[in-house]
Design a protein around this motif. Structure first.
Motif, PDB file in Angstrom:
ATOM      1  N   ARG A 144       0.841  -1.208   0.000  1.00 32.68           N
ATOM      2  CA  ARG A 144       0.000   0.000   0.000  1.00 32.68           C
ATOM      3  C   ARG A 144       0.870   1.250   0.000  1.00 32.68           C
ATOM      4  O   ARG A 144       0.496   2.288  -0.528  1.00 32.68           O
ATOM      5  CB  ARG A 144      -0.917   0.005   1.233  1.00 32.68           C
ATOM      6  N   GLY A 184       3.363   1.619  -1.693  1.00 31.01           N
ATOM      7  CA  GLY A 184       3.813   1.871  -3.063  1.00 31.01           C
ATOM      8  C   GLY A 184       4.848   0.903  -3.600  1.00 31.01           C
ATOM      9  O   GLY A 184       5.297   1.069  -4.730  1.00 31.01           O
ATOM     10  N   TYR A 185       5.248  -0.104  -2.821  1.00 30.81           N
ATOM     11  CA  TYR A 185       6.243  -1.048  -3.344  1.00 30.81           C
ATOM     12  C   TYR A 185       5.575  -2.139  -4.169  1.00 30.81           C
ATOM     13  O   TYR A 185       4.483  -2.594  -3.830  1.00 30.81           O
ATOM     14  CB  TYR A 185       7.037  -1.681  -2.193  1.00 30.81           C
ATOM     15  N   ASP A 186       6.256  -2.552  -5.240  1.00 30.97           N
ATOM     16  CA  ASP A 186       5.700  -3.607  -6.098  1.00 30.97           C
ATOM     17  C   ASP A 186       6.117  -4.992  -5.634  1.00 30.97           C
ATOM     18  O   ASP A 186       5.445  -5.978  -5.891  1.00 30.97           O
ATOM     19  CB  ASP A 186       6.167  -3.402  -7.538  1.00 30.97           C
TER      20      ASP A 186
END
Ligand code: UDP
Ligand code: MG
Length: 330
Positions: A124, A126-128
């Motif tokens: 959440r 922002g890391y993939d």
């Protein structure tokens, strides 16, 4: 009806998290795993599913997962037609996972499901990819830890896309990463390498890896060596270049030595050297040649597997299972 074909399953967008669990003779693990996993998943606000891939178990793992009672969870149970290995089982899981996020989890509870909410928090943020790095490898012999350390060093030295050290298959990947991995057509599937290949933004969290809950590891040193060779050869041809350099250096040394022998004989009238040095040079060169030949064979064997283009795995049966409360909720 708890079972239906996957085509009748809900649309992709609705499921947030897919937990992919490969199973190979894990009948003793299924009950404790489901207890712990469902407890964690029930605390999440998002909808989740568990994707079990039975990798040709000969015990009653399949019966246990396909006869799961209806609880607040969704399951996809995929039965492969035989044991294709963990890498193929994970590929099958990835292919079928419908979530926006996929987490790979071992069935033996070595990867604690309790860490899932924290992994989702990082996604959440922002890391993939959220890599789970083992701080301690509890329940493993010093030799396994040593050989694993050597492997990561070697792998990261030869490979162009580095594999993070001590990060196993337990990790979170976003839909974008999963879709990129699904595009990779190779048959030699060294998943740790394939998982790192797409890149994207990554976060690494540390955790203590527990010993196996029950049962034995399915990997012996022979299988691990095979996996290590797969990893190295599918991500680099540096070993071949090394063999070339070895040949160049030995040839140059041989020319220099040859020149010295000619000069020695012409100028000083030196006598012919004895057999021991001849034997040593002969054996050393034969050794290097066989090694280089073996190396070429390793690559050629893999090219052979690739050109045959056989499927990675065969599916015998797929069972889709949804809880009644979730059906009513929609
Ligand atoms: N596994 C599999 N197919 C295999 C070997 C293993 O699906 O041929 C699964 C196994 O059921 C478990 C996970 O892969 O869920 C990890 O296996 P294991 O614990 O034996 O490996 P280790 O933790 O020792 O690396
Ligand atoms: Mg294990």
């Amino acid at each position: 009806m708890p079972y239906s074909s996957p085509s009748q399953s809900p649309s992709n967008t609705e499921i947030c998290l897919s937990v992919v669990v490969p199973l190979f003779n894990e009948s003793l693990m299924i009950k404790p795993l489901i207890e712990r996993l469902t407890k964690v998943l029930s605390t999440l606000d998002e909808r989740s599913e568990i994707v079990f891939v039975d990798d040709g178990s000969s015990d009653d793992s399949w019966r246990l997962v396909s006869e799961l009672p209806l609880v607040d969870n969704e399951y996809q149970c995929i039965k492969l037609s035989r044991n294709f290995g963990k890498e193929a089982a994970m590929s099958a899981g990835i292919e079928h996972a419908r979530g926006l996020v996929v987490i790979m989890l071992d069935a033996d509870l070595q990867d604690p499901p309790e860490l899932i909410p924290e992994m989702l928090n990082q996604w959440r943020a922002g890391y993939d990819i959220v890599n789970m790095k083992r701080k301690k490898r509890l329940g493993e012999t010093w030799f396994k830890r040593f050989s694993a350390a050597c492997f990561y060093r070697l792998m990261n030295w030869v490979s162009d896309s580095p594999v993070p050290e001590n990060v196993g298959d337990f990790r979170l990947m976003s839909r974008q990463v999963i879709d990129s991995i699904k595009q990779l057509p190779e048959r030699n599937r060294f998943m740790k390498g394939l998982f790192s290949w797409p890149g994207f933004s990554q976060k690494t969290l540390e955790f203590d890896r527990d010993p196996r809950f029950v049962g034995e590891t399915k990997w012996n040193y022979g299988k691990l060596f095979g996996l290590a060779m797969d990893g190295i050869t599918s991500f680099s041809f540096k070993p071949l270049r090394l063999a070339t350099w070895c040949g160049v250096i030995t040839a140059l040394a041989a020319f220099a030595y040859g020149g010295w022998i000619i000069a020695n004989t012409l100028i000083f009238g030196g006598s012919v050297a004895g057999y021991p040095s001849l034997m040593v040079v002969q054996l050393a060169l034969a050794g290097i040649q066989l090694l280089a030949l073996g190396l070429i064979g390793e690559y050629l064997g893999r090219v052979f597997v690739e050109v045959k283009q056989r499927p990675l795995y065969l599916i015998e049966e797929v069972a889709y299972k949804q809880s009644l409360t979730q059906v009513k909720a929609r």
